[in-house]
Design an enzyme around this catalytic site. Structure first.
Site, PDB file in Angstrom:
ATOM      1  N   ASP A 329       5.696 -21.087 -24.139  1.00  0.00           N
ATOM      2  CA  ASP A 329       7.225 -20.921 -24.486  1.00  0.00           C
ATOM      3  C   ASP A 329       7.321 -20.992 -25.911  1.00  0.00           C
ATOM      4  O   ASP A 329       6.473 -21.839 -26.347  1.00  0.00           O
ATOM      5  CB  ASP A 329       7.943 -21.750 -23.664  1.00  0.00           C
ATOM      6  CG  ASP A 329       7.848 -21.875 -22.101  1.00  0.00           C
ATOM      7  OD1 ASP A 329       7.744 -20.898 -21.668  1.00  0.00           O
ATOM      8  OD2 ASP A 329       8.021 -22.814 -21.530  1.00  0.00           O
ATOM      9  N   ASP A 645       8.323 -25.186 -18.081  1.00  0.00           N
ATOM     10  CA  ASP A 645       9.268 -26.315 -18.030  1.00  0.00           C
ATOM     11  C   ASP A 645      10.052 -26.377 -16.571  1.00  0.00           C
ATOM     12  O   ASP A 645      10.191 -27.289 -15.825  1.00  0.00           O
ATOM     13  CB  ASP A 645      10.044 -26.733 -19.148  1.00  0.00           C
ATOM     14  CG  ASP A 645      10.658 -25.556 -19.729  1.00  0.00           C
ATOM     15  OD1 ASP A 645      11.034 -24.490 -18.996  1.00  0.00           O
ATOM     16  OD2 ASP A 645      11.264 -25.705 -21.085  1.00  0.00           O
ATOM     17  N   ASP A 649       9.588 -21.587 -13.440  1.00  0.00           N
ATOM     18  CA  ASP A 649       8.258 -21.560 -14.011  1.00  0.00           C
ATOM     19  C   ASP A 649       6.912 -21.932 -12.996  1.00  0.00           C
ATOM     20  O   ASP A 649       5.871 -21.589 -13.414  1.00  0.00           O
ATOM     21  CB  ASP A 649       8.139 -22.279 -15.397  1.00  0.00           C
ATOM     22  CG  ASP A 649       9.106 -21.758 -16.504  1.00  0.00           C
ATOM     23  OD1 ASP A 649       9.309 -20.560 -16.321  1.00  0.00           O
ATOM     24  OD2 ASP A 649       9.314 -22.532 -17.242  1.00  0.00           O
TER      25      ASP A 649
END
Ligand code: ATP
Length: 912
Positions: A329, A645, A649
């Protein structure tokens, strides 16, 4: 307390019954009292192996049992000293094994406590993060999307709350929760909408609840045993080594039988040969291997913890060393997640905002944000109201007029950094949410989620209800029909939309993360669903910087050297992503390598996997795209690490070879799906973990090389001697001693050796690669043969020089020990010799070798030990011969490597 039907009571009555103030929570004195009364919030867990059993387990090996039996027999036959010594050696061996296994278990236990879940509770009027085990009945717990509910609760606040309760009720669809009391006391658990149960997870919304039961009193306690914890799974390598172990046992056994049979055929005494055979088998079988592997893994895992990487599943340690792609990310992992609003676009103007950090001091260049009629003022108000973060000073929540508190204390934010940055910008204009909320009240919220990429709130104002929306500009602008200008609300033409998007692109190109804000007056009867987001009035764009982490820039460079592809996956705008990726070094050169969510949607799985090796940035993607990305990389044979997170996900994190969850911002659900948690949410930590993973694998190879070449040396010495008709060069007790002196401490010290300097300059290991690959098998075979032949050579020379059998055996015995003690230094590196690696760079090893040397010298020079071990003191020529034969290979190879590597180094420099 379980018997109470909490679901039929109004929530205030529940709080009253549990004697807690719903807005303040319990006080700490009361918490302590309740903790003492009801105990910790834990389910009964399985205990680890008791140390006594662990110790006894060391004797369960078949060959050790045979030797024990033989020892008892020899004791009975009068060889008391021999029997006692063998027993002592076996016990010391068992203690070593025990220490190794005990350490391994302890490390696993401390690992478990590291990944223990936490809970957010309200105590003494303050929000606190505590271990979930400390939650008591009456606590007010706060939960957000992705959190696991730490105990059984009665909800007192539920904002769009949906809970996945399948673990408890079998119902796979998330259940919507509310706070109103139910009528039927006998409502089944699955339908008790105002209750939350331990272990179930929030998949949407947020809320608060008062704890009604903890630990074994919870519904989950009833079905105890479903506790989630670190899995002590065996790693693939451990499984393969177990397989190898079986083969080694068989081979050693056969060789020992051959030694015994040949000896007997040559007229040796049966009893003596039998004893020799069994001792040889005990020495030759590397029974310590599994324990040392576990220790090496556990020590590595501890080392990773120090570098903020917490391993949840042991196999990940090995997989880390094979990682070829790291998908990360952007926000917070590659960037600092400390955002500052730098630019605001409103009514066609681009307004720069000055000021640093979270201090709400700064200027708005070219506009006066305090002018009520200016759309800039409205933009900041909307952004502050459509916001759940808070500004803090020294940890204390600060609201507008009270800001003089703690004058010099640093400002901070609590909550989502994007929202925090917006609050800071609004406060710079004297706009505080808490002050605004004195005149209007929030009555509804559609929370932010990464799929919708926007968030909306509904407020009851004096002029009626109003919806305030903020989110990704492309998403929000699509829903806008008007625009707020200094002249009032005007129609929003397509031309105007395009020019707003141009302004957005311009900001994004400067690496700014941009959010649009919009509003809409609502009719009182309008339901509070996504309908409130239709037909909005566009008010402005807010652009904020989020600087890259310096450590991530470095880590990306390391990745490239290590043959690992770094990939950025972000929900942010394509141009923002591209600009940040350039700053980070993920994107090099000009265009290409960037794919947006919309493009991804149009690409088939097949096409994606064909193109995927050329893509380094995925922008404006949703969490479900991550799953496709992981699969596409895997299809190309890549070993993928993927960060995550949010709850959404979790599937991608689970699917990845190494699922990485964020320790700080990650949700419980994602953490549970992951195999590794980052304590600091930092990309550099993943790379550090890869380095450790490679180091651990190297260490395992190091001591396998050491143990097997030494054992081969021992077996060959005996086997060749019997084969050519020499007397036995070693007595059983000596064989056992060699095994103890060399296999114990030195092998353990190798297991905790540091990483080699160039470890991140070589490509990743292939996942299925044999542990003996890259020349390890031949290294073992050659050195084992050298050790065996060297020992025999010394034995033969001694006999030839007229040394008596006692002396010749002492010489062979000592040669075997020292050959191994020299060789252990060679095993520290596969490319470099002892002189390049340096003798003193692993002090544990130096210490271990010193202890082993002293042990061996005592056996030769201490009179009572001489009697037991049948040795005699050696004179100088004997020592010279022994040290030359034992240390020669290491010194010669070391010198050869030194010359070769320095010559190669020179040619590389010359070529460069
Ligand atoms: P990453 O996946 O790298 O963490 P990200 O954090 O930028 O990326 P998201 O959090 O999914 O991804 O955000 C996607 C977009 O949603 C952002 O570009 C922004 O425009 C918008 N956004 C982010 N946070 C909020 C928020 N709290 N409220 C409204 N919109 C938001």
């Amino acid at each position: 307390m379980r018997q109470q039907a909490w679901h039929v009571l109004p929530w205030l009555d529940v709080a009253k019954a549990l004697d807690v103030h719903p807005a303040k929570g319990l006080n700490l004195k009361e918490v302590r009292r309740r903790l003492q009364e009801v105990g910790k919030n834990v389910l009964a867990v399985k205990k680890g192996t008791h140390p006594v059993f662990l110790f006894l387990g060391q004797f369960k090996d078949f060959m050790v049992l045979v030797l024990l039996a033989a020892t008892v027999v020899s004791g009975l036959l009068g060889e008391i000293a021999d029997a006692i010594t063998i027993l002592a050696i076996l016990i010391i061996n068992a203690i070593l094994g025990f220490v190794q296994e005990f350490r391994a278990e302890r490390s696993m236990e401390s690992l478990r406590s590291l990944t223990a879940p936490e809970a957010r509770v309200l105590r003494e009027g303050m929000e606190q993060r505590i271990p979930a085990t400390d939650v008591v009945p009456g606590d007010i717990v706060l939960v957000d999307t992705g959190d696991r509910i730490p105990a059984d609760v009665r909800w007192i606040q539920a904002v769009n709350m949906q809970v996945e309760e399948s673990a408890l009720t079998g119902e796979s669809h998330p259940v919507t929760k509310s706070i109103s009391p139910l009528h039927d006391e006998f409502t089944p658990m699955a339908d008790r909408q105002n209750m939350g149960y331990m272990g179930t997870a929030l998949v949407n919304g947020r809320g608060a609840g008062v704890v009604v039961a903890t630990g074994m009193d919870t519904e989950m306690g009833v079905i105890a045993g479903m506790i989630q914890s670190v899995e002590d799974e065996e790693t693939p390598l451990q499984k393969r080594l177990a397989e190898l172990g079986k083969w080694l046992v068989l081979i050693s056994f056969l060789v020992c039988v051959a030694v015994v049979v040949t000896g007997i055929l040559r007229g040796e005494d049966f009893y003596k040969m039998f004893f020799t055979g069994v001792s040889l088998a005990v020495a030759a079988i590397p029974e310590g291997l599994p324990a040392i592997v576990t220790v090496a893994l556990a020590v590595g895992v501890q080392r990773m913890v120090k570098r903020q990487a917490i391993i949840r599943k042991l196999p990940a340690v090995e997989t880390l060393g094979c990682a070829t792609v790291i998908c990360s990310d952007k926000t917070g992992t590659l960037t600092q997640n400390e955002m500052t609003v730098r630019q605001i676009y409103s009514d066609g103007r681009r307004i720069s905002v000055s000021g640093e950090g979270y201090d709400p001091k700064g200027e708005f260049q070219g506009a006066d944000p305090e002018k009520e009629r200016d759309p800039l003022n409205s933009a900041l108000k909307i952004a502050a109201l459509c916001n759940n973060a808070t500004l803090t000073k020294k940890g204390v929540q600060v609201a507008g007029l009270f800001r003089s508190k703690g004058k010099d204390a640093p400002w901070g934010i609590e909550g989502d950094p994007t929202e925090g940055a917006i609050l800071v910008a609004a406060a710079k204009a004297g706009i505080w949410r808490e002050v605004l909320e004195r005149k209007q009240k929030r009555i509804g919220e559609l929370p932010f989620d990464s799929d919708r990429k926007r968030m909306s709130v509904v407020y009851e104002t004096k002029q009626g209800r109003k919806a305030y929306v903020k989110g990704a500009p492309d998403m929000v602008l699509r829903l806008c029909q008007q625009e707020l200008t200094r002249q009032g609300v005007v129609e929003l033409s397509n031309e105007r939309k395009r020019s707003i998007m141009r302004a957005n692109d311009e900001m994004a190109r400067h690496a700014l993360r941009v959010l649009a804000v919009a509003e809409k007056p609502l009719a009182d009867a309008e339901p509070l669903d996504e309908g409130v987001e239709q037909g909005l009035t566009f008010v402005g764009l807010l652009g904020m910087i989020d600087p890259p982490r310096a450590s991530a820039v470095k880590a990306i460079r390391v990745c490239r050297q290590a043959g690992i592809k770094p990939v950025m996956i972000t929900g942010d705008h394509r141009l923002t992503a591209e600009a940040v990726a350039h700053e980070l070094g993920i994107l090099r050169g000009e265009n290409g390598g960037v794919v947006s969510g919309t493009e991804l949607e149009r690409t088939s799985d097949q096409e994606l996997s064909e193109r995927i090796m050329d893509i380094s940035v995925f922008a404006r993607v949703t969490p479900k795209d991550k799953l496709r990305i992981v699969r596409a990389y895997k299809k190309r044979g890549q070993v993928v690490a993927m960060t995550g997170d949010g709850v959404n996900d979790a599937p991608a994190v689970k699917e990845a070879d190494i699922g990485v969850a964020m320790g700080k911002t990650g949700t419980d659900v994602t953490k549970e799906a992951s195999s590794m948690v980052l304590g600091d949410d930092n990309f550099a930590t993943i790379v550090a973990a890869v380095e450790e993973g490679r180091g651990i694998y190297d260490n395992i190879r190091k001591f396998i090389r050491y143990l097997l070449s030494c054992n081969l040396g021992e077996v060959l010495t005996m086997f060749l001697a019997t084969l050519v008709g020499l007397p036995l060069p070693l007595l059983p007790i000596q064989i056992l001693w060699v095994n103890l002196v060399t296999d114990g401490l030195p092998a353990m010290a190798l297991g905790v050796d540091g990483s080699e300097p160039g470890i991140m300059n070589r490509p990743p290991r292939k996942p299925g690669e044999s542990i003996f690959a890259r020349g390890l098998a031949s290294k073992i075979a050659v050195r084992g043969t050298f050790i065996g032949l060297g020992t025999l050579l010394v034995f033969v020379v001694a006999l030839f020089m007229g040394v008596n059998m006692l002396g010749a055996r002492t010489m062979a015995f000592t040669t075997l020990v020292f050959s191994q003690l020299f060789h252990v230094f060679d095993c520290r590196s596969e490319e470099r010799g002892i002189f390049e690696v340096g003798i003193f760079t692993n002090l544990y090893l130096v210490g271990a070798v010193c202890i082993s040397t002293i042990m061996q010298l005592s056996v030769i020079y201490v009179a009572p030990l001489q009697v037991i071990f049948k040795t005699t003191p050696l004179v100088s020529w004997q020592w010279i011969l022994i040290l030359c034969v034992a240390g020669g290979p290491s010194v010669l190879i070391g010198l050869a490597r030194l010359l070769k590597n320095s010559w190669q180094g020179k040619t590389v420099i010359a070529k460069g």
